[in-house]
Design an enzyme around this catalytic site. Structure first.
Site, mmCIF file in Angstrom:
data_model
loop_
_atom_site.group_PDB
_atom_site.id
_atom_site.type_symbol
_atom_site.label_atom_id
_atom_site.label_comp_id
_atom_site.label_asym_id
_atom_site.label_seq_id
_atom_site.Cartn_x
_atom_site.Cartn_y
_atom_site.Cartn_z
ATOM 1 N N ASP A 155 0.826 -1.211 0.000
ATOM 2 C CA ASP A 155 0.000 0.000 0.000
ATOM 3 C C ASP A 155 0.859 1.258 0.000
ATOM 4 O O ASP A 155 1.957 1.274 0.549
ATOM 5 C CB ASP A 155 -0.915 -0.025 1.239
ATOM 6 C CG ASP A 155 -2.083 0.932 1.103
ATOM 7 O OD1 ASP A 155 -2.393 1.346 -0.026
ATOM 8 O OD2 ASP A 155 -2.694 1.263 2.139
ATOM 9 N N GLY A 156 0.334 2.310 -0.617
ATOM 10 C CA GLY A 156 0.980 3.622 -0.552
ATOM 11 C C GLY A 156 1.536 4.123 -1.874
ATOM 12 O O GLY A 156 2.223 5.152 -1.900
ATOM 13 N N GLY B 71 -0.050 5.530 -4.366
ATOM 14 C CA GLY B 71 -0.649 6.820 -4.706
ATOM 15 C C GLY B 71 -0.007 7.940 -3.898
ATOM 16 O O GLY B 71 0.349 8.995 -4.445
ATOM 17 N N HIS C 193 2.345 3.460 -9.125
ATOM 18 C CA HIS C 193 2.094 2.034 -9.368
ATOM 19 C C HIS C 193 3.264 1.400 -10.135
ATOM 20 O O HIS C 193 3.662 0.271 -9.856
ATOM 21 C CB HIS C 193 0.790 1.846 -10.156
ATOM 22 C CG HIS C 193 -0.435 2.275 -9.387
ATOM 23 N ND1 HIS C 193 -0.638 1.932 -8.070
ATOM 24 C CD2 HIS C 193 -1.517 3.021 -9.739
ATOM 25 C CE1 HIS C 193 -1.789 2.444 -7.653
ATOM 26 N NE2 HIS C 193 -2.334 3.115 -8.645
ATOM 27 N N SER D 227 -7.660 -5.543 -5.239
ATOM 28 C CA SER D 227 -8.739 -6.109 -4.426
ATOM 29 C C SER D 227 -10.069 -6.042 -5.182
ATOM 30 O O SER D 227 -10.221 -5.246 -6.130
ATOM 31 C CB SER D 227 -8.865 -5.340 -3.105
ATOM 32 O OG SER D 227 -9.484 -4.085 -3.317
ATOM 33 N N GLU E 235 -12.497 -4.633 -4.219
ATOM 34 C CA GLU E 235 -13.012 -3.268 -3.990
ATOM 35 C C GLU E 235 -12.282 -2.231 -4.851
ATOM 36 O O GLU E 235 -12.747 -1.102 -4.992
ATOM 37 C CB GLU E 235 -12.862 -2.886 -2.509
ATOM 38 C CG GLU E 235 -13.804 -3.632 -1.569
ATOM 39 C CD GLU E 235 -13.455 -5.095 -1.390
ATOM 40 O OE1 GLU E 235 -12.248 -5.415 -1.335
ATOM 41 O OE2 GLU E 235 -14.372 -5.930 -1.337
ATOM 42 N N ASN E 236 -11.118 -2.600 -5.403
ATOM 43 C CA ASN E 236 -10.375 -1.626 -6.204
ATOM 44 C C ASN E 236 -11.066 -1.269 -7.527
ATOM 45 O O ASN E 236 -10.692 -0.296 -8.182
ATOM 46 C CB ASN E 236 -8.930 -2.098 -6.461
ATOM 47 C CG ASN E 236 -8.033 -2.013 -5.243
ATOM 48 O OD1 ASN E 236 -7.126 -2.819 -5.043
ATOM 49 N ND2 ASN E 236 -8.266 -1.012 -4.390
ATOM 50 N N ARG F 295 1.524 -4.834 6.346
ATOM 51 C CA ARG F 295 0.922 -3.761 5.549
ATOM 52 C C ARG F 295 1.849 -2.561 5.583
ATOM 53 O O ARG F 295 2.308 -2.142 6.651
ATOM 54 C CB ARG F 295 -0.453 -3.365 6.067
ATOM 55 C CG ARG F 295 -1.081 -2.314 5.143
ATOM 56 C CD ARG F 295 -2.546 -2.069 5.383
ATOM 57 N NE ARG F 295 -3.104 -1.231 4.315
ATOM 58 C CZ ARG F 295 -4.330 -1.295 3.869
ATOM 59 N NH1 ARG F 295 -5.167 -2.180 4.372
ATOM 60 N NH2 ARG F 295 -4.746 -0.500 2.907
HETATM 61 C C1 IPE Z 1 -5.588 -2.724 -0.351
HETATM 62 O O1 IPE Z 1 -5.236 -1.388 -0.430
HETATM 63 C C2 IPE Z 1 -5.531 -3.365 -1.695
HETATM 64 C C3 IPE Z 1 -4.191 -3.568 -2.269
HETATM 65 C C4 IPE Z 1 -3.066 -3.259 -1.709
HETATM 66 C C5 IPE Z 1 -4.180 -4.210 -3.556
HETATM 67 P P1 IPE Z 1 -6.307 -0.212 -0.628
HETATM 68 O O2 IPE Z 1 -5.533 1.036 -0.721
HETATM 69 O O3 IPE Z 1 -7.219 -0.515 -1.752
HETATM 70 O O4 IPE Z 1 -7.147 -0.290 0.729
HETATM 71 P P2 IPE Z 1 -7.998 0.817 1.493
HETATM 72 O O5 IPE Z 1 -8.979 1.373 0.509
HETATM 73 O O6 IPE Z 1 -7.047 1.865 1.966
HETATM 74 O O7 IPE Z 1 -8.630 0.080 2.630
HETATM 75 C C1 IPE Z 2 -1.540 0.292 -3.392
HETATM 76 O O1 IPE Z 2 -1.349 1.651 -3.445
HETATM 77 C C2 IPE Z 2 -1.759 -0.301 -4.758
HETATM 78 C C3 IPE Z 2 -3.121 -0.788 -4.983
HETATM 79 C C4 IPE Z 2 -4.139 -0.679 -4.188
HETATM 80 C C5 IPE Z 2 -3.327 -1.462 -6.234
HETATM 81 P P1 IPE Z 2 -2.568 2.661 -3.441
HETATM 82 O O2 IPE Z 2 -2.952 2.957 -4.847
HETATM 83 O O3 IPE Z 2 -3.671 2.169 -2.587
HETATM 84 O O4 IPE Z 2 -1.890 3.927 -2.807
HETATM 85 P P2 IPE Z 2 -2.510 4.933 -1.753
HETATM 86 O O5 IPE Z 2 -3.058 4.131 -0.614
HETATM 87 O O6 IPE Z 2 -3.578 5.696 -2.469
HETATM 88 O O7 IPE Z 2 -1.354 5.787 -1.337
HETATM 89 MG MG MG Z 3 -4.124 2.393 -0.617
#
Ligand code: IPE
Ligand code: IPE
Ligand code: MG
Length: 251
Positions: free
Chosen positions: A23-24, A26, A40, A68, A70-71, A190
């Site tokens: 995660d992170g 973005g 990414h 996920s 949910e993504n 995480r």
């Molecule tokens: C979880 O991260 C999914 C992946 C790392 C693929 P998200 O960024 O989607 O989760 P939330 O929305 O913060 O819970």
């Molecule tokens: C994790 O990074 C990658 C995926 C969920 C695919 P994010 O895209 O969730 O990055 P943040 O949480 O917005 O920083």
């Molecule tokens: Mg995220």
């Protein structure tokens, strides 16, 4: 029946199976004034570094959360970027993974994925199926709840078809999950400072250790993974029982 086998090695031997919520991406990009898609892309480089570092740390299996269920709520453009990363990761790394004895397994639903992504996933699984040095599981279009429901449904279908009888038990349900056959998850990590599972490995998390790291995923690599191993080695896994370490003598 215990959730994990009683022969689970002591934590001091280090984790065999590490699961990572990457995660992170973005926030990493945002902090640099860059579009999320660059985050990414850098995240894929971090994944390559991490997979390469794992065997030397005694790890035999990595499960990473790539997308996920949910993504799909993200803007269509970002969803399509994330699909594109699968294409580029497999195109650039499958040969090396195959050569280095890595077996690739993709967890999650294929329904709703673009047809070419499904073929890429199938090719990655088929060409590495004979490998047994390391297991890389990529959770893609994966949701922990959906995985449990599918396992229960699979059992119900077998009962209806007369192929199974009896009440559903933990072992049978576990065998229906997409992680079946792999080693038990020792630790779920995480990154990015968030402290939640976001629907990752809900069943498998029952007695996994949890580690939260403040590093953003694109900055991840061997050092951060070594830190997970170190933290894990100092955990006392009791599985509801009592500590294997000798009790402190009363003073
Ligand atoms: C979880 O991260 C999914 C992946 C790392 C693929 P998200 O960024 O989607 O989760 P939330 O929305 O913060 O819970
Ligand atoms: C994790 O990074 C990658 C995926 C969920 C695919 P994010 O895209 O969730 O990055 P943040 O949480 O917005 O920083
Ligand atoms: Mg995220």
């Amino acid at each position: 029946m215990p959730v994990e086998p009683p022969e689970s090695p002591p934590a001091s031997e280090g984790p065999r199976h590490v699961a990572l919520i990457m995660d992170g991406n973005g926030r990493w990009a945002q902090a640099r004034g860059l579009p999320r898609t660059i985050g990414h892309r850098e995240g894929v480089q971090a994944l390559k570094r991490t997979v390469q570092a794992a065997p030397a740390l005694g790890i035999r299996c990595l499960t990473v959360f790539g997308f996920s269920t949910e993504n799909w709520r993200r803007p269509a453009e970002e969803v399509s970027d994330l699909m594109g990363l699968v294409r580029s990761y497999v195109a650039s790394d499958l040969k090396r993974l195959e050569r280095e004895g890595v077996r690739v397994r993709v967890l999650g639903s294929r329904a709703g994925l673009p047809a070419d992504i499904v073929s890429i996933i199938e090719r990655a699984e088929e060409t590495t199926a004979h490998n047994d040095k390391f297991l890389l599981q990529v959770a893609f279009n994966y949701g922990g709840r959906a995985d449990i429901v599918e396992a229960a449904q699979r059992h119900a279908d077998r009962v209806l078809a007369g192929q199974a009888t009896g009440p559903l038990d933990e072992e049978t349900l576990g065998q229906g999950l997409s992680t079946a056959g792999g080693p038990p998850v020792d630790v779920i990590v995480r990154t990015s400072g968030e402290q939640r599972l976001s629907n990752f490995l809900l069943w498998e998390a029952a007695y996994a250790e949890l580690v939260f790291q403040n590093v953003l995923w694109p900055d991840y690599g061997p050092k951060a993974l070594a830190d997970v191993v170190e933290q894990y080695r100092n955990r006392d896994r009791r599985f509801g029982g009592l500590s294997a370490a000798p009790a402190l003598a009363a003073c």
